[in-house]
Design a protein around this motif. Structure first.
Motif: not given
Length: 189
Positions: A138-140, A148-150, A173-174
């Motif tokens: 969901h977040a990616a 951001v996830l990576a 940042l997110s």
């Protein structure tokens, strides 16, 4: 305040549902059980709502699953729902933990007990991984979110940077990226 769902469960039902989760989840993985119970089985929340609540619960100080229980209870029944859910997730397991601690003090040196606990821990890790993969999927969505996830994953698990520093950089940042995305969506007809 967000309006309560039209088919909001009764306070007793919330308390019992959270008690069941708290008493049947051993070794962690509670958020996975909560997702299965409240999204997939009872349909009290959508997956999107649940994952948003999970993200919020993880952002607040304290125990994530208690924060999530409070959020779900509040979302479904307001303040009284938050209290019923928090008590449900905490009271039963607290009593069991006290009883098991007294028993473990007498059998804690047993190799078999440690093997059983290792098996329980493995199952809990699997359940947590399932929830994490759903949340990551969901977040990616979108290049910026995926980056951001990576970057967060790499900073914590590869470079082993302190969690507080990573959160201190990546959370603002997110938020900025989400704010920018919401602004773009508002401007579109």
């Amino acid at each position: 305040m967000t309006p309560l769902p039209s088919a909001a469960p009764r306070l007793r039902t919330l308390f019992l549902a959270f008690s069941k989760i708290g008493l049947t989840s051993f070794g962690g993985g509670l958020s996975g059980w909560m997702m299965r119970e409240f999204v997939q089985q009872r349909a009290w929340l959508t997956e999107q709502e649940f994952l948003s609540g999970l993200a919020l619960a993880q952002a607040f100080p304290g125990v994530n699953v208690v924060n999530l229980a409070i959020w779900i209870g509040y979302r479904l029944r307001g303040g009284p729902g938050a209290l019923a859910s928090a008590l449900g997730i905490v009271l039963g397991p607290m009593v069991v933990a006290i009883l098991l601690a007294s028993v473990f003090s007498t059998v804690g040196n047993s190799h078999r007990v440690h093997l059983v606990l290792a098996g329980v821990a493995a199952a809990a890790v699997g359940l947590s991984l399932q929830t994490s993969l759903r949340a990551a999927r969901h977040a990616a969505k979108g290049v910026a979110r995926a980056l951001v996830l990576a970057a967060t994953f790499a900073a914590i698990f590869i470079w082993r940077l302190p969690l507080l520093w990573v959160v201190g950089v990546m959370a603002p940042l997110s938020i900025a990226l989400a704010w920018q995305r919401i602004g773009r969506e508002d401007r579109q007809p």
